[in-house]
Design an enzyme around this catalytic site. Structure first.
Site, PDB file in Angstrom:
ATOM      1  N   ASP A  33      -6.937   2.462   7.337  1.00  0.00           N
ATOM      2  CA  ASP A  33      -8.314   1.973   7.227  1.00  0.00           C
ATOM      3  C   ASP A  33      -8.411   0.460   7.330  1.00  0.00           C
ATOM      4  OD1 ASP A  33      -9.485   4.472   6.884  1.00  0.00           O
ATOM      5  OD2 ASP A  33      -9.113   4.469   4.733  1.00  0.00           O
ATOM      6  N   GLY A  44      -0.090   5.951   5.164  1.00  0.00           N
ATOM      7  CA  GLY A  44       0.611   5.156   6.157  1.00  0.00           C
ATOM      8  C   GLY A  44       1.806   4.414   5.600  1.00  0.00           C
ATOM      9  N   GLU A  56     -19.270  17.513   1.631  1.00  0.00           N
ATOM     10  CA  GLU A  56     -18.425  18.244   0.690  1.00  0.00           C
ATOM     11  C   GLU A  56     -18.907  18.071  -0.746  1.00  0.00           C
ATOM     12  OE1 GLU A  56     -14.410  18.028   3.495  1.00  0.00           O
ATOM     13  OE2 GLU A  56     -14.749  16.518   1.954  1.00  0.00           O
ATOM     14  N   GLY A  85       0.821  -1.214   0.000  1.00  0.00           N
ATOM     15  CA  GLY A  85       0.000   0.000   0.000  1.00  0.00           C
ATOM     16  C   GLY A  85       0.847   1.252   0.000  1.00  0.00           C
ATOM     17  N   VAL A 126      -1.886  -7.760  -4.341  1.00  0.00           N
ATOM     18  CA  VAL A 126      -1.645  -8.834  -3.388  1.00  0.00           C
ATOM     19  C   VAL A 126      -2.911  -9.686  -3.245  1.00  0.00           C
ATOM     20  CG1 VAL A 126      -1.181  -9.366  -0.956  1.00  0.00           C
ATOM     21  CG2 VAL A 126       0.137  -7.591  -2.139  1.00  0.00           C
TER      22      VAL A 126
END
Length: 429
Positions: A305, A20, A176, A16, A84
């Site tokens: 997440d 993070g 938004e 990813g 993956v």
């Protein structure tokens, strides 16, 4: 070890390239480790501004950057484009859809989340969510196509359906999007059409809870609702949607006919828990230890997440970009300590900077606990905060100038319909 043997570097696999994952890599710069970054897309995405691509405010290149370019100076990092499919915890390998087998000593799963339809995945073709650039361009295409179809539709009832936009979910993303579509219809598209008045478009926000921006304080939530209604958005609270289909949505025992529906109501984690064979919460997030490791696997970290972790006595750590970045730093610090011989678990402590959400192009709410602001000044603060976290001077300038130009003129330059999909063809037939 004999003198002619070379010590094997510690192998770290990061799955990813989001906030993070990249933060983990950034904080390991200069450390004697071999890092492999795997992502199914070649770009890092600034998700907090994704809705602005979906609503024609920004171009895709202004909020996304090639991962290879971002890591080009990190000589100990190998970047792979791949999806993956499994993790062999016994063999300590990651397996991709292409059959690649990548060994690791430390594994970091930062695979993010997708939108969740609460058991109604059949709704997705009619109500796309917003998590990727592809999602954003699909939504942008549907919004702009709706106005084009309304322009050529002689039947008043069908025209009204094209000019009705439904947003499901009253969190920051839903608020938004609703505010920006209202601005688009009433300001940006003014004078562009001959047969329709774009300002007659109906924007409807449906939230199953008792208020919008449920994570904010009640006064901020009330202000957001008032600001949306001032823009012409109709807000429905307390009744969740019970059906989505080609003709619209159903809620509170009624059918609202609309051709454009946008889903902003929930998220579902990546299948990381299934890869690892470990417990997950209702949203599919891996239930991890306080130090961000997987129970029984101290060599595996899960963040963002994809994970759920207790935040002291304050619930769980939220799935937002600042939290993921803090988690990435914590993992890098833990890895450095382990390489130095310190294997003691180090609990992660999350520091919440505040909550921000914008409503249209001139209003926002910001809550930093000790300091709250709403209205035009809050919009400026929201904008400065987001510009600060963008990557590169060019992108910061481009986004700042786009926002300034839109604020002054109302003109959005990214109003491009690039491709139509099968669902849109069916609805326009």
């Amino acid at each position: 070890m004999t003198e002619d043997q070379t010590p094997v570097q510690h192998r770290i696999v990061v799955v990813g390239g989001g906030f993070g994952g990249l933060e983990t890599v950034y904080n390991l710069r200069g450390v004697e480790v071999a890092i492999t970054v795997v992502d199914q897309r070649n770009h890092h995405l600034f998700q907090p501004l994704l809705y602005q691509v979906a609503t024609s405010t920004l171009a895709t290149s202004e909020i996304a950057w090639p991962i290879r370019h971002l890591l080009r100076r990190y000589k100990n990092v190998l970047t792979l484009l791949g999806t993956v499919e499994a993790v062999d915890t016994a063999a300590k390998t990651v397996i991709t859809a292409d059959g690649d087998v990548i060994p690791y000593d430390t594994l970091v799963l930062a695979t993010g989340a997708r939108h969740a339809y609460f058991g109604h995945d059949d709704w997705e073709p009619f109500a796309p969510g917003l998590k990727t650039l592809e999602d954003a361009t699909t939504i942008r295409r549907r919004i702009l196509t709706a106005f084009e179809m309304a322009e050529r539709e002689p039947d008043p009832q069908k025209r009204a359906q094209y000019l009705t936009f439904v947003i499901i979910g009253g969190g920051p993303t839903g608020v938004e999007i609703a505010g920006t579509i209202a601005d688009l219809a009433r300001d940006t598209l003014k004078g562009d059409f001959r047969e329709i008045d774009p300002a007659s478009a109906r924007v409807v926000l449906i939230e199953g809870g008792s208020r919008v921006l449920g994570a904010f304080k009640e006064d901020m939530s009330a202000y957001a609702k008032m600001a949306l209604e001032k823009l012409g958005v109709t807000v429905h609270l307390g009744n969740p949607v019970t059906a989505c289909h080609a003709d619209g949505v159903e809620f509170a025992g009624q059918t609202l006919r609309a051709r454009t529906i946008i889903w902003a109501a929930g998220v579902q984690a990546s299948p990381a828990a299934k890869w690892l064979g470990v417990p997950a919460d209702r949203a599919g997030r891996v239930v991890i230890n306080p130090d961000l490791t997987v129970p029984g696997h101290p060599e595996i970290f899960v963040i963002g997440d994809t994970a759920t972790v207790a935040n002291g006595g304050k619930g769980t750590v939220p799935g937002i970009a600042p939290a993921a970045k803090q988690q990435g730093k914590h993992i890098a610090k833990t890895i450095k300590a382990r390489l130095a011989g310190d294997n003691a678990p180090k609990p992660f402590l999350y520091h919440h900077a505040g909550d921000l959400a914008t409503i249209g192009k001139r209003a926002a709410v910001t809550d930093f606990g000790w300091f709250k602001l709403k209205g035009y000044l809050a919009w400026w603060l929201w904008g400065l905060a987001h510009i600060y976290y963008l990557i590169g001077v060019r992108n910061r300038l481009a986004v700042a100038l786009s926002w300034l130009w839109i604020s002054v003129s109302g003109v959005r330059s990214a109003r491009l319909i690039t491709q139509r999909d099968a669902a849109e063809e069916d609805k326009s037939a």
